[in-house]
Design an enzyme around this catalytic site. Structure first.
Site, mmCIF file in Angstrom:
data_model
loop_
_atom_site.group_PDB
_atom_site.id
_atom_site.type_symbol
_atom_site.label_atom_id
_atom_site.label_comp_id
_atom_site.label_asym_id
_atom_site.label_seq_id
_atom_site.Cartn_x
_atom_site.Cartn_y
_atom_site.Cartn_z
ATOM 1 C CB ALA A 1 -2.669 3.267 2.351
ATOM 2 C CG ASP A 2 -6.067 0.375 7.386
ATOM 3 O OD1 ASP A 2 -5.006 -0.047 7.894
ATOM 4 O OD2 ASP A 2 -7.180 -0.112 7.656
ATOM 5 N N GLY A 3 -5.979 -1.154 4.747
ATOM 6 C CA GLY A 3 -6.741 -2.152 4.014
ATOM 7 C C GLY A 3 -7.243 -3.256 4.915
ATOM 8 C CB SER B 1 -6.927 -0.763 -0.552
ATOM 9 O OG SER B 1 -6.503 -2.093 -0.444
ATOM 10 C CB ALA B 2 -8.847 3.690 2.618
#
Length: 192
Positions: free
Chosen positions: A69-71, A106-107
């Site tokens: 994840a990333d954001g 967010s991914a």
């Protein structure tokens, strides 16, 4: 169900996954996130989450579901990652106090190492703040988590919580791992 691996060192992501009641292991991808650049925040977070997965896949030996994840936060049409200086954190926080909303992007990417199937999507939530003082900003930076978080804030920080007026979207999306999106992607990654 396949073994679950969280590809993140984020304590907030770990906590959210623990609250979902799914056992998991943690692996951390060592990538240069700053080397990945896109002007579109959704493209940026998806690309970074996929890069984290690509870095971890060679290290995984058992059939697994890998969550990465990333954001970032977008405010005043500018992408805001973790602040690199205290002055940058002050600028971010000053904008929120002046009633500019913080849009958390967010991914989440889930990779099935058994089949090679990879699915990902993006969650967008908006945080609106009440006005706060210069001293509150200094507390967020010096005592809180401002320097550790995209956009210089997290909704789990007790120095930030009193100033949150409302959230449009999901709290977990702002914190870094949107629950419903993660559940959907875990299901999709296992579908044939």
């Amino acid at each position: 169900m396949l073994k679950l691996i969280l590809g993140s060192s984020s304590p907030r992501r770990k906590q959210i996954l623990q609250e979902m009641g799914i056992p998991f292991e943690v692996m951390v991808a060592d990538i240069d996130e700053k080397a990945i650049r896109y002007h579109d925040p959704k493209e940026l977070v998806l690309a970074i989450a996929k890069a984290k997965a690509a870095a971890l896949l060679p290290r995984i030996v058992e059939p697994s579901l890998l969550i990465t994840a990333d954001g970032v936060v977008v405010c005043r049409n500018l992408i805001r990652e973790k602040p690199s200086t205290v002055d940058e954190a002050r600028i971010f926080l000053s904008d929120y106090r002046e009633r500019h909303p913080a849009i958390a992007v967010s991914a989440v990417v889930v990779t099935n190492t058994q089949t090679g199937k990879q699915v990902g999507d993006v969650d967008v939530s908006t945080v609106f703040f009440r006005p706060f003082s210069d001293q509150a900003i200094e507390d967020m930076i010096g005592k809180g988590e401002a320097m550790k978080c995209s956009g210089a804030f997290t909704l789990t920080d007790p120095y930030v919580v009193p100033y949150v007026e409302r959230v449009e979207g999901t709290l977990e999306g702002v914190v870094g791992l949107p629950v419903e999106l993660t559940k959907r992607l875990l299901r999709e990654a296992q579908e044939v």
